[in-house]
Design a protein around this motif. Structure first.
Motif, PDB file in Angstrom:
ATOM      1  N   ASN A  78       0.795  -1.228   0.000  1.00  0.00           N
ATOM      2  CA  ASN A  78       0.000   0.000   0.000  1.00  0.00           C
ATOM      3  C   ASN A  78       0.826   1.275   0.000  1.00  0.00           C
ATOM      4  OD1 ASN A  78      -2.439  -1.418   0.083  1.00  0.00           O
ATOM      5  ND2 ASN A  78      -2.160  -1.753   2.279  1.00  0.00           N
ATOM      6  N   THR A  79       2.121   1.148   0.057  1.00  0.00           N
ATOM      7  CA  THR A  79       2.943   2.353   0.084  1.00  0.00           C
ATOM      8  C   THR A  79       4.067   2.250  -0.947  1.00  0.00           C
ATOM      9  OG1 THR A  79       4.522   1.517   1.697  1.00  0.00           O
ATOM     10  CG2 THR A  79       2.569   2.579   2.576  1.00  0.00           C
ATOM     11  N   ILE A  80       4.560   3.422  -1.324  1.00  0.00           N
ATOM     12  CA  ILE A  80       5.810   3.459  -2.079  1.00  0.00           C
ATOM     13  C   ILE A  80       6.760   4.355  -1.313  1.00  0.00           C
ATOM     14  CG2 ILE A  80       4.919   2.959  -4.370  1.00  0.00           C
ATOM     15  CD1 ILE A  80       4.833   5.919  -4.937  1.00  0.00           C
ATOM     16  N   GLU A  81       8.055   4.084  -1.430  1.00  0.00           N
ATOM     17  CA  GLU A  81       9.028   4.885  -0.695  1.00  0.00           C
ATOM     18  C   GLU A  81       9.732   5.810  -1.676  1.00  0.00           C
ATOM     19  OE1 GLU A  81      11.401   2.021   1.406  1.00  0.00           O
ATOM     20  OE2 GLU A  81       9.618   1.204   2.382  1.00  0.00           O
ATOM     21  N   PHE A 115      13.688   6.523   8.035  1.00  0.00           N
ATOM     22  CA  PHE A 115      13.977   6.010   6.712  1.00  0.00           C
ATOM     23  C   PHE A 115      15.185   6.679   6.108  1.00  0.00           C
ATOM     24  CE2 PHE A 115       9.735   4.966   7.592  1.00  0.00           C
ATOM     25  CZ  PHE A 115       9.511   3.757   6.959  1.00  0.00           C
ATOM     26  N   GLY A 116      15.680   7.686   6.761  1.00  0.00           N
ATOM     27  CA  GLY A 116      16.875   8.355   6.280  1.00  0.00           C
ATOM     28  C   GLY A 116      16.666   8.995   4.957  1.00  0.00           C
ATOM     29  N   ALA A 117      16.690   8.225   3.926  1.00  0.00           N
ATOM     30  CA  ALA A 117      16.621   8.827   2.610  1.00  0.00           C
ATOM     31  C   ALA A 117      15.385   8.399   1.839  1.00  0.00           C
ATOM     32  CB  ALA A 117      17.871   8.499   1.832  1.00  0.00           C
ATOM     33  N   ALA A 118      14.368   7.926   2.517  1.00  0.00           N
ATOM     34  CA  ALA A 118      13.152   7.565   1.800  1.00  0.00           C
ATOM     35  C   ALA A 118      11.916   7.904   2.622  1.00  0.00           C
ATOM     36  CB  ALA A 118      13.143   6.077   1.462  1.00  0.00           C
ATOM     37  N   LEU A 119      10.932   8.460   1.958  1.00  0.00           N
ATOM     38  CA  LEU A 119       9.683   8.815   2.624  1.00  0.00           C
ATOM     39  C   LEU A 119       8.561   7.976   2.037  1.00  0.00           C
ATOM     40  CD1 LEU A 119      11.561  11.393   2.770  1.00  0.00           C
ATOM     41  CD2 LEU A 119       9.483  12.698   2.980  1.00  0.00           C
ATOM     42  N   PRO A 120       7.936   7.127   2.833  1.00  0.00           N
ATOM     43  CA  PRO A 120       6.815   6.366   2.296  1.00  0.00           C
ATOM     44  C   PRO A 120       5.594   7.260   2.068  1.00  0.00           C
ATOM     45  CG  PRO A 120       7.604   5.430   4.369  1.00  0.00           C
ATOM     46  CD  PRO A 120       8.220   6.777   4.218  1.00  0.00           C
ATOM     47  N   ILE A 121       4.907   7.042   0.960  1.00  0.00           N
ATOM     48  CA  ILE A 121       3.624   7.708   0.713  1.00  0.00           C
ATOM     49  C   ILE A 121       2.627   6.640   0.293  1.00  0.00           C
ATOM     50  CG2 ILE A 121       4.624   9.935   0.063  1.00  0.00           C
ATOM     51  CD1 ILE A 121       4.139   9.199  -2.877  1.00  0.00           C
ATOM     52  N   PRO A 122       1.334   6.894   0.472  1.00  0.00           N
ATOM     53  CA  PRO A 122       0.355   5.883   0.058  1.00  0.00           C
ATOM     54  C   PRO A 122       0.428   5.637  -1.449  1.00  0.00           C
ATOM     55  CG  PRO A 122      -0.670   7.576   1.405  1.00  0.00           C
ATOM     56  CD  PRO A 122       0.694   8.074   1.060  1.00  0.00           C
ATOM     57  N   LYS A 123       0.276   4.397  -1.819  1.00  0.00           N
ATOM     58  CA  LYS A 123       0.300   4.068  -3.240  1.00  0.00           C
ATOM     59  C   LYS A 123      -0.941   4.615  -3.923  1.00  0.00           C
ATOM     60  CE  LYS A 123       2.427   0.146  -4.305  1.00  0.00           C
ATOM     61  NZ  LYS A 123       2.561  -1.307  -4.324  1.00  0.00           N
ATOM     62  N   SER A 124      -2.075   4.519  -3.212  1.00  0.00           N
ATOM     63  CA  SER A 124      -3.311   5.018  -3.796  1.00  0.00           C
ATOM     64  C   SER A 124      -3.772   6.253  -3.066  1.00  0.00           C
ATOM     65  CB  SER A 124      -4.396   3.950  -3.711  1.00  0.00           C
ATOM     66  OG  SER A 124      -5.654   4.565  -3.876  1.00  0.00           O
ATOM     67  N   LYS A 125      -4.150   7.270  -3.826  1.00  0.00           N
ATOM     68  CA  LYS A 125      -4.605   8.527  -3.217  1.00  0.00           C
ATOM     69  C   LYS A 125      -5.997   8.393  -2.651  1.00  0.00           C
ATOM     70  CE  LYS A 125      -5.838   8.115  -7.494  1.00  0.00           C
ATOM     71  NZ  LYS A 125      -5.302   6.987  -8.258  1.00  0.00           N
ATOM     72  N   ARG A 126      -6.692   7.312  -2.951  1.00  0.00           N
ATOM     73  CA  ARG A 126      -8.078   7.192  -2.514  1.00  0.00           C
ATOM     74  C   ARG A 126      -8.244   6.435  -1.218  1.00  0.00           C
ATOM     75  NH1 ARG A 126     -11.944   7.708  -7.430  1.00  0.00           N
ATOM     76  NH2 ARG A 126     -10.468   8.560  -8.902  1.00  0.00           N
ATOM     77  N   GLN A 127      -7.126   6.119  -0.554  1.00  0.00           N
ATOM     78  CA  GLN A 127      -7.235   5.308   0.648  1.00  0.00           C
ATOM     79  C   GLN A 127      -8.106   5.983   1.695  1.00  0.00           C
ATOM     80  OE1 GLN A 127      -3.380   4.463   2.118  1.00  0.00           O
ATOM     81  NE2 GLN A 127      -2.942   2.963   0.555  1.00  0.00           N
ATOM     82  N   SER A 128      -9.238   5.409   1.935  1.00  0.00           N
ATOM     83  CA  SER A 128     -10.161   5.816   3.003  1.00  0.00           C
ATOM     84  C   SER A 128     -10.368   7.316   3.108  1.00  0.00           C
ATOM     85  CB  SER A 128      -9.683   5.283   4.354  1.00  0.00           C
ATOM     86  OG  SER A 128      -8.489   5.911   4.736  1.00  0.00           O
ATOM     87  N   ARG A 129     -10.380   8.003   1.974  1.00  0.00           N
ATOM     88  CA  ARG A 129     -10.638   9.430   2.058  1.00  0.00           C
ATOM     89  C   ARG A 129     -12.144   9.651   1.956  1.00  0.00           C
ATOM     90  NH1 ARG A 129      -7.162  12.865  -1.540  1.00  0.00           N
ATOM     91  NH2 ARG A 129      -6.243  13.791   0.272  1.00  0.00           N
ATOM     92  N   LEU A 413      10.101  15.757  -2.622  1.00  0.00           N
ATOM     93  CA  LEU A 413       9.658  15.023  -3.815  1.00  0.00           C
ATOM     94  C   LEU A 413       8.449  14.141  -3.489  1.00  0.00           C
ATOM     95  CD1 LEU A 413       9.999  13.842  -6.686  1.00  0.00           C
ATOM     96  CD2 LEU A 413      11.740  12.311  -5.739  1.00  0.00           C
ATOM     97  N   ALA A 414       8.488  13.503  -2.322  1.00  0.00           N
ATOM     98  CA  ALA A 414       7.389  12.597  -1.949  1.00  0.00           C
ATOM     99  C   ALA A 414       6.053  13.331  -1.994  1.00  0.00           C
ATOM    100  CB  ALA A 414       7.629  12.039  -0.548  1.00  0.00           C
ATOM    101  N   THR A 415       6.052  14.545  -1.494  1.00  0.00           N
ATOM    102  CA  THR A 415       4.813  15.331  -1.449  1.00  0.00           C
ATOM    103  C   THR A 415       4.345  15.679  -2.866  1.00  0.00           C
ATOM    104  OG1 THR A 415       5.296  16.164   0.746  1.00  0.00           O
ATOM    105  CG2 THR A 415       3.905  17.557  -0.640  1.00  0.00           C
ATOM    106  N   TYR A 416       5.282  15.997  -3.742  1.00  0.00           N
ATOM    107  CA  TYR A 416       4.903  16.354  -5.119  1.00  0.00           C
ATOM    108  C   TYR A 416       4.445  15.125  -5.897  1.00  0.00           C
ATOM    109  CZ  TYR A 416       6.275  21.133  -4.345  1.00  0.00           C
ATOM    110  OH  TYR A 416       6.309  22.415  -3.868  1.00  0.00           O
ATOM    111  N   LYS A 417       5.074  13.995  -5.636  1.00  0.00           N
ATOM    112  CA  LYS A 417       4.620  12.765  -6.299  1.00  0.00           C
ATOM    113  C   LYS A 417       3.198  12.422  -5.862  1.00  0.00           C
ATOM    114  CE  LYS A 417       7.208   9.108  -7.026  1.00  0.00           C
ATOM    115  NZ  LYS A 417       7.350   9.083  -8.481  1.00  0.00           N
ATOM    116  N   TYR A 418       2.953  12.614  -4.582  1.00  0.00           N
ATOM    117  CA  TYR A 418       1.612  12.355  -4.072  1.00  0.00           C
ATOM    118  C   TYR A 418       0.618  13.332  -4.715  1.00  0.00           C
ATOM    119  CZ  TYR A 418      -2.091  11.348  -0.734  1.00  0.00           C
ATOM    120  OH  TYR A 418      -3.280  10.982  -0.163  1.00  0.00           O
TER     121      TYR A 418
END
Ligand code: G3P
Ligand code: MG
Length: 528
Positions: A78-81, A115-129, A413-418
């Motif tokens: 459910n996540t990508i880093e 995570f040092g150099a990786a930030l996990p974000i949800p894979k799907s933007k629709r998770q329980s929103r 970057l994680a925030t912009y990818k999301y």
């Protein structure tokens, strides 16, 4: 032609997605290069696992020899880093020459912090929103405030959109990403051009079309639904959770990795609510700890009301897995004391002091790094970044080692990818096309977050003068590539003229497009 500025980051671990702006697109404006120093790294899948001091499986992270926890299910589905833009090192290093209690001799040791150099974000933007799209009420329709009625309006717009299909295509190939504080509002006070701008993008324009836009704020502290409802009222335009990202929104991904968390910041217990919605299992807030032992916060006056809403237990018997600073602290002294206690503890066990301050330290995450925030006060106020730097300095002074931490929010970057995911999903809701338009415009007031992030991500960036930026022609360090504008209306209408033509009309006028009056002359009429 400028190259994509994230070129130094190895994204091989990420699912392949079409970037919205081809690197050599002739339409791209110049992007500024940003110093990113990440090494090429192994993909997520190739990381080796090992055991930590508690026997839990950990993975070596992307750099700094840090280790990260495996999600409870092993590899998360459910996540990508996303590789971190910012170094995990504290920002205070340069200021710390005279502050450390035991300075300089300790070398960096392996830490399992974050995570040092990786930030996990949800894979799907629709998770329980929870969707909060709102439509005109019966009363509004009757009173004429929401006229014309949807059915006749739909007929008229579809007719004009048929005639002007070339403009429709362009309108669907652009999107706006709005910063909120300093662009649309100051705290709870409306910036008047914000309301007009949203009305225009919501259909009060020549085509009667909804021009895609999302909101990307470093603001925080409330559940998304509560904040969108509040903003909808202030801006007098419907804002859906489906087009809305707060600084902590992508941090829901961390619920896959950590179970017992200390959540810090925000008014009252709203951040506990946020963490619950994100799926964290065991949530502790600072007041729970004070209610257990008031002597932890000697300067705090703890009210009966606060005690009643707290959930004390014996924290000397619980290991806290991670600290999540979701929002601005309302009590720096108490929150800093509790965070430092936990960072210095053995694996997050209150009342202990770790023999090794690094290897037994629990991870800490901040939802954003802004130093300043524009508010109702004339001079911008200190924000989470200032709190963090104070904390880093205290930690270094007390332990002699740097605090490693992870910071979400713009310009990561994680925030912009999301954000890209949210734009594509919102496009699907608006126009039935799940894709990111080619021409994305970020409208922001803070060069160090909105603009630098947008530049790096290949978006067009517009800096407005209604918030943090109060400089000259453009920001010297992080210039906006599309320009500097007096306010959000000027920025958005300039972008629309570029994409849709100088003759684009920023007002829906049914008299002009009424087919009964204009029939076959509609095309020329609407272009006037
Ligand atoms: O810096 C704090 C936060 O309120 C800023 O929000 O909307 O300007 O990203 P925004
Ligand atoms: Mg702002």
């Amino acid at each position: 032609m400028s190259k994509p500025v994230f070129k130094d980051i190895d994204l091989s671990a990420q699912p392949k997605r079409q970037m919205h702006t081809p690197p050599d697109s002739p339409e791209k404006t110049t992007h500024m290069e940003f110093p990113i120093h990440h090494k090429k790294t192994d993909s997520v899948g190739s990381r080796h696992s090992r055991q930590d001091s508690r026997g839990h499986k950990k993975r070596a992270s992307l750099e700094h020899n840090l280790t990260i926890p495996l999600s409870p299910r092993g590899t998360s589905h459910n996540t990508i880093e996303v590789p971190a833009l910012r170094s995990p090192d504290a920002d205070t290093t340069q200021f710390m020459h005279h502050l450390s209690a035991s300075p300089s001799t300790k070398e960096r040791r392996v830490s399992r912090n974050s995570f040092g150099a990786a930030l996990p974000i949800p894979k799907s933007k629709r998770q329980s929103r929870l969707s909060s799209v709102t439509y005109p009420t019966e009363e509004a329709l009757k009173s004429g405030k929401a006229s014309p009625p949807l059915a006749s309006r739909e007929i008229l717009t579809s007719q004009v959109q048929d005639v002007l299909s070339h403009k429709v295509k362009k309108a669907k190939n652009m999107a706006f990403v709005f910063d909120i504080d300093g662009v649309l509002v100051h705290g709870d006070r409306l910036i008047p051009e914000g309301k007009r701008t949203l009305e225009m993008l919501n259909g009060d324009n020549q085509l009667g079309i909804k021009i895609p836009h999302i909101f990307l704020t470093n603001g925080s502290g409330k559940p998304e639904l509560a904040r969108t409802e509040q903003l909808s009222k202030i801006l007098k335009n419907p804002i859906s959770t489906e087009q809305f990202i707060q600084s902590h929104t992508p941090m829901r991904a961390l619920a896959e990795y950590y179970s017992t968390v200390l959540v810090v910041g925000g008014e009252g217990y709203r951040c506990r609510e946020v963490a619950e919605e994100y799926g964290f299992k065991d949530i502790i807030v600072p007041n729970d700890i004070i209610a257990w032992d008031e002597s932890i916060a000697p300067y705090r006056v703890f009210t009966e009301e606060e005690r009643a809403s707290s959930r004390p237990r014996d924290f000397s018997k619980i290991n806290i897995d991670a600290i999540l600073v979701f929002s601005d602290s309302r009590d720096y002294a108490t929150d800093m004391q509790i965070i430092v206690d936990l960072l210095r503890s053995e694996n997050g066990r209150y009342g202990t002091i770790a023999a090794d301050p690094v290897s037994q330290r629990i991870p800490i995450y901040f939802s954003q790094g802004d130093l300043l925030c524009p508010t109702e006060h004339p001079i911008p106020r200190m924000s989470q970044g200032a709190f963090r730097i104070g904390l880093e300095a205290m930690y270094k002074a007390l332990t002699g080692v740097e605090l490693e931490r992870v910071v979400y929010g713009k310009p990561e970057l994680a925030t912009y990818k999301y954000a890209d995911e949210v734009i594509a999903s919102w496009m699907d809701q608006l126009h039935g096309e799940e894709r990111v338009p080619q021409n994305v415009y970020m409208i922001g007031d803070n060069p160090a977050s909105d603009i630098v992030g947008g530049n790096m991500y290949g978006w067009n960036t517009c800096l407005v003068r209604t918030g943090v930026f109060q400089g000259g022609d453009n920001d010297e360090e992080n210039p906006a590539n599309f320009g500097v504008f007096k306010n959000v209306w000027e920025a958005v209408t300039t972008a629309c003229r570029k994409e849709l033509g100088d003759d684009f009309v920023f007002k829906w006028d049914e008299r002009v497009v009424n087919p009964l009056l204009h029939d076959s002359h509609a095309a020329s009429a609407v272009e006037v």
